[in-house]
Enzyme design. Structure first.
Site, PDB file in Angstrom:
ATOM      1  N   GLU A 115      77.708  44.202  72.203  1.00 34.73           N
ATOM      2  CA  GLU A 115      77.035  42.910  72.228  1.00 34.73           C
ATOM      3  C   GLU A 115      78.092  41.838  72.432  1.00 34.73           C
ATOM      4  O   GLU A 115      79.292  42.122  72.463  1.00 34.73           O
ATOM      5  CB  GLU A 115      76.255  42.679  70.934  1.00 34.73           C
ATOM      6  CG  GLU A 115      75.028  43.584  70.826  1.00 34.73           C
ATOM      7  CD  GLU A 115      74.264  43.399  69.548  1.00 34.73           C
ATOM      8  OE1 GLU A 115      74.108  42.257  69.102  1.00 34.73           O
ATOM      9  OE2 GLU A 115      73.839  44.417  68.969  1.00 34.73           O
ATOM     10  N   HIS A 229      70.506  31.828  67.144  1.00 31.64           N
ATOM     11  CA  HIS A 229      70.567  32.895  68.159  1.00 31.64           C
ATOM     12  C   HIS A 229      70.148  32.283  69.494  1.00 31.64           C
ATOM     13  O   HIS A 229      69.135  31.586  69.560  1.00 31.64           O
ATOM     14  CB  HIS A 229      69.627  34.035  67.779  1.00 31.64           C
ATOM     15  CG  HIS A 229      69.905  35.297  68.527  1.00 31.64           C
ATOM     16  ND1 HIS A 229      69.662  35.425  69.874  1.00 31.64           N
ATOM     17  CD2 HIS A 229      70.429  36.485  68.125  1.00 31.64           C
ATOM     18  CE1 HIS A 229      70.015  36.645  70.259  1.00 31.64           C
ATOM     19  NE2 HIS A 229      70.498  37.307  69.218  1.00 31.64           N
ATOM     20  N   ARG A 284      78.234  33.742  70.121  1.00 31.89           N
ATOM     21  CA  ARG A 284      76.853  33.279  70.005  1.00 31.89           C
ATOM     22  C   ARG A 284      76.739  31.749  69.963  1.00 31.89           C
ATOM     23  O   ARG A 284      75.819  31.172  70.538  1.00 31.89           O
ATOM     24  CB  ARG A 284      76.290  33.879  68.721  1.00 31.89           C
ATOM     25  CG  ARG A 284      74.835  33.994  68.689  1.00 31.89           C
ATOM     26  CD  ARG A 284      74.416  34.787  67.480  1.00 31.89           C
ATOM     27  NE  ARG A 284      74.305  36.198  67.776  1.00 31.89           N
ATOM     28  CZ  ARG A 284      73.969  37.109  66.880  1.00 31.89           C
ATOM     29  NH1 ARG A 284      73.733  36.764  65.639  1.00 31.89           N
ATOM     30  NH2 ARG A 284      73.852  38.377  67.209  1.00 31.89           N
ATOM     31  N   HIS A 339      68.883  31.695  63.043  1.00 34.41           N
ATOM     32  CA  HIS A 339      68.955  33.155  62.955  1.00 34.41           C
ATOM     33  C   HIS A 339      69.647  33.627  61.680  1.00 34.41           C
ATOM     34  O   HIS A 339      69.195  34.572  61.045  1.00 34.41           O
ATOM     35  CB  HIS A 339      69.719  33.662  64.182  1.00 34.41           C
ATOM     36  CG  HIS A 339      69.801  35.149  64.296  1.00 34.41           C
ATOM     37  ND1 HIS A 339      68.683  35.943  64.378  1.00 34.41           N
ATOM     38  CD2 HIS A 339      70.870  35.998  64.352  1.00 34.41           C
ATOM     39  CE1 HIS A 339      69.053  37.213  64.483  1.00 34.41           C
ATOM     40  NE2 HIS A 339      70.369  37.277  64.449  1.00 34.41           N
ATOM     41  N   ARG A 374      79.103  34.049  63.036  1.00 35.29           N
ATOM     42  CA  ARG A 374      79.084  35.495  62.815  1.00 35.29           C
ATOM     43  C   ARG A 374      79.107  36.281  64.127  1.00 35.29           C
ATOM     44  O   ARG A 374      78.392  35.939  65.078  1.00 35.29           O
ATOM     45  CB  ARG A 374      77.829  35.861  62.015  1.00 35.29           C
ATOM     46  CG  ARG A 374      77.652  37.351  61.799  1.00 35.29           C
ATOM     47  CD  ARG A 374      76.531  37.647  60.838  1.00 35.29           C
ATOM     48  NE  ARG A 374      75.222  37.376  61.383  1.00 35.29           N
ATOM     49  CZ  ARG A 374      74.569  38.183  62.209  1.00 35.29           C
ATOM     50  NH1 ARG A 374      75.133  39.322  62.618  1.00 35.29           N
ATOM     51  NH2 ARG A 374      73.369  37.872  62.630  1.00 35.29           N
TER      52      ARG A 374
HETATM   53  C1  SIN Z   1      70.666  40.794  68.183  1.00 38.78           C
HETATM   54  O1  SIN Z   1      70.208  41.921  68.352  1.00 38.78           O
HETATM   55  O2  SIN Z   1      70.955  40.033  69.109  1.00 38.78           O
HETATM   56  C2  SIN Z   1      70.900  40.319  66.799  1.00 38.78           C
HETATM   57  C3  SIN Z   1      72.011  41.048  66.198  1.00 38.78           C
HETATM   58  C4  SIN Z   1      72.614  40.249  65.095  1.00 38.78           C
HETATM   59  O3  SIN Z   1      72.042  39.270  64.642  1.00 38.78           O
HETATM   60  O4  SIN Z   1      73.717  40.586  64.702  1.00 38.78           O
END
Ligand code: SIN
Length: 508
Positions: A115, A229, A284, A339, A374
Site C-alpha cells: 500500500e 483517508h 496518505r 479515518h 499513520r
Molecule cells: C486501506 O485499506 O486503505 C486502509 C488501511 C489502513 O487504514 O491502514
C-alpha cells in the site's frame, strides 16, 4: 455498598485491540469482562479494515524507516521498535496459530501486498476485507473461552477513580447504570468518526475512551493528528452506515492504488505525479490534500481502476460498487473521509496510561508509533501488539470496590432531537474548521464554538444519564481536545495541515 459487578480486568471495546487485551489478560489466568456498545461485530472499526496487517519480512529496519517517513519524521523511535520487533511473533501466535486466519496465499506462501508509502510488499490480507476475517474468529474464540465474558450493548459512562487510581467504570445497559469494579481497566474504544460528517468508521465512534480518560485526569497527546483517508467512495444516496451527515458509501482500500489504480480529476487528468514523486503511492496525508485540492479545482476526483483486474482482485469492493450503483469502469468517485486518530490517551510500551491501573490500546491510545501520520495497515498490528502487552500487564490485580460516583438516581431521558442537533453542529465545526486544511483563525473560532457547545451539553450531563447524552458529552470533550491541540501546534506537519489565512500567517 450499592449493587455492583467485579472482575480482575475490565476491557471496554471489542475491536482487535480490545480482544487482544482480553486474550493477553486471560492467558495470565485473570477473569476478564469485555463490554462493548456494539450489538454486532460490524460495530467495531476493526471489522471494516480492508487493506490488511503489515508484517516485518526480511528487512525490519526498512519497515521502521517506512513508518517514520510516512509520519513526516515524527514517530517515536522506541514505539516503532516495539511495534516492528513484536510484529511477526504476535501475528504468528494469534492470527496463524490461535485463530488460523486464512490469509490470501499462493504456492510460495502468503500473498503479501503493498500500500501507499510501503517500500516493499509486506501486507497480509484476505481480499480487501481483512478486518472481518480476523475479527469474527477472534470474537468467537474469546466467546468460547472460560474466563472471558463478553457483554454487548453496554456503554461505559465514567471511570471510577480514587486518588489517582482507577477502580472500574460505571456501565450502562438497557438504561440501568451500575458500577463494575476491576483490578485494572483497559480502554479500547476506537476512534472518533462521529465527529466528522465524512468518515470511514462505523456509527458510535464518539471518542468515549479518550473523553473518559481525559476527564479522569489522564494525559492525552497528539490529538491534532486526525488522518483522512483519501479515497472514500462518495455517492449522493449513501446510507448512514458511516455517520449521520455522510455521503460516504464505503472505503476504497489503498491496496487498489497499490495494485495500479490511478487518481484522475474532473478533467480526466492524472494529477498525483504533480504532487509527489511516489504519485498515487505517496503518504496518505499528501494524497488526501491533493484529492481535496483537485475536487475544489475541477469538481470531482475518480479512482480509475482500469489498470487493475478489479472484479477479480477486489470482489468485495466490486460488490459494494454494485450495491451503491457505482459503475467502476467509469472510475469510482472519491473524497477524503475521517479515518483514524493518530493521537489519543498517552501510553507507554505496555499500554499504561498516566493513571494507575488504567490502560489504553488501539485507536483511542497514543503509543507514538504513528506520529503525525499513520502508515497504511499498521493499525491492526498496533492493536494486536499493544493489546497483548497491555492485557498481560493489566493482569494480576484484584478488584477493590469503593464508593461509586452517584449516577444512579438521575432522569435517564433525553430528547433525541437535542443530541441530533448538537451532533450536527459539532460535525459542521469540525468539518469546516478542523478538517484536512486548517487556518489559525478557523481553529480559534472552532475553540469558541466547541466550548459553547460543550457547556450546553454539560448542563444536561449534570442531571441525566442516557447513553446518547454521554456519547455527545464524549464527542464534545474529544472535539475540544482536537481543536485545542491543533490551535497550540503551530507547525504544519503530517495530517495537521496549516494553511495561512488573511488574519494570521502560519509559522512555517
Ligand atoms: C486501506 O485499506 O486503505 C486502509 C488501511 C489502513 O487504514 O491502514
Amino acid at each position: 455498598m450499592t449493587d455492583h459487578d467485579t472482575s480482575d480486568v475490565l476491557v471496554v471495546g471489542s475491536g482487535l485491540a480490545g480482544l487482544a487485551a482480553a486474550l493477553g489478560a486471560t492467558r495470565q489466568g485473570d477473569d476478564v469482562t469485555l463490554v462493548t456498545k456494539a450489538t454486532r461485530p460490524e460495530g467495531a472499526s476493526s471489522w471494516w479494515a480492508q487493506g490488511g496487517i503489515a508484517v516485518s519480512r526480511d528487512d525490519p529496519e526498512q519497515f521502521k524507516d517506512d513508518i517514520v517517513a510516512a509520519s513526516d519524521d515524527t514517530a517515536d523511535a522506541d514505539a516503532v521498535d516495539v511495534l516492528v520487533e513484536n510484529a511477526n511473533d504476535a501475528v504468528q501466535d494469534v492470527l496463524f496459530e490461535t485463530l488460523a486466519v486464512e490469509f490470501d496465499s499462493g504456492d510460495d506462501g502468503p500473498d503479501y501486498t503493498r500500500e501507499a508509502a510501503h517500500s516493499e510488499d509486506r501486507i497480509l490480507h484476505v481480499d480487501a476485507a481483512t478486518g472481518k476475517h480476523i475479527h469474527v474468529p477472534f470474537l468467537n474464540y474469546l466467546d468460547a473461552h472460560d474466563g472471558v465474558e463478553i457483554i454487548d450493548d453496554t456503554a461505559a459512562l465514567e471511570l471510577i477513580r480514587h486518588e489517582g487510581r482507577v477502580h472500574g467504570a460505571m456501565l450502562e445497559s438497557d438504561d440501568d447504570v451500575r458500577p463494575h469494579f476491576a483490578g485494572s481497566v483497559v480502554l479500547a474504544t476506537g476512534g472518533i468518526g462521529e465527529l466528522y460528517p465524512r468518515t470511514t468508521n462505523p456509527d458510535n465512534a464518539t471518542g468515549d475512551g479518550i473523553a473518559m480518560a481525559a476527564l479522569a485526569g489522564a494525559d492525552v497527546r497528539d490529538m491534532e493528528y486526525v488522518q483522512f483517508h483519501p479515497t472514500a467512495c462518495v455517492v449522493d444516496d449513501a446510507d448512514s452506515t458511516t455517520g449521520a451527515d455522510a455521503d460516504v458509501a464505503f472505503l476504497v482500500s489503498e491496496a487498489v492504488r497499490g495494485e495500479g489504480g490511478l487518481l484522475r480529476n474532473g478533467d480526466g487528468e492524472r494529477f498525483m505525479p504533480d504532487y509527489h514523486a511516489d504519485a498515487e503511492l505517496a503518504p496518505r496525508d499528501v494524497v488526501a490534500r491533493a484529492v481535496t485540492a483537485e475536487r475544489e479545482a475541477t469538481g470531482e476526483v475518480r479512482l480509475d481502476v482500469s489498470p487493475v483486474d478489479f472484479a477479480d482482485e477486489f470482489p468485495g469492493l466490486a460488490d459494494r460498487c454494485a450495491e451503491h450503483g457505482v459503475d467502476y469502469d467509469e472510475g469510482i468517485p472519491v473524497a477524503p473521509a475521517e479515518h483514524f486518530l493518530c493521537g489519543g490517551v498517552a501510553v507507554d510500551d505496555r499500554g499504561r496510561t498516566t493513571l494507575d491501573r488504567l490502560y489504553a490500546v488501539g485507536e483511542c491510545s497514543r503509543t507514538g508509533v504513528h506520529g503525525a501520520n499513520r502508515l497504511a495497515s499498521t493499525s491492526l498490528l498496533e492493536g494486536l501488539v499493544w493489546g497483548l502487552r497491555a492485557g498481560a500487564d493489566a493482569a494480576g490485580n484484584d478488584a477493590d470496590p469503593i464508593e461509586a460516583p452517584d449516577l444512579l438516581t438521575r432522569d435517564p431521558d433525553l430528547p433525541d432531537r437535542f443530541a441530533r442537533e448538537k451532533f450536527h453542529r459539532l460535525r459542521r465545526v469540525m468539518d469546516e474548521q478542523v478538517g484536512v486544511e486548517r487556518t489559525p483563525a478557523d481553529l480559534n473560532r472552532s475553540l469558541a464554538l466547541l466550548r459553547r457547545l460543550k457547556g450546553e451539553v454539560d448542563a444536561y450531563v449534570r442531571t441525566r444519564t442516557s447513553r446518547s447524552l454521554y456519547e455527545l458529552r464524549n464527542a464534545s470533550v474529544t472535539a475540544l481536545l482536537i481543536a485545542r491541540h491543533a490551535t497550540e501546534n503551530t507547525e504544519s506537519v503530517g495530517t495537521h495541515n496549516l494553511v495561512a489565512d488573511a488574519e494570521t500567517p502560519t509559522a512555517d
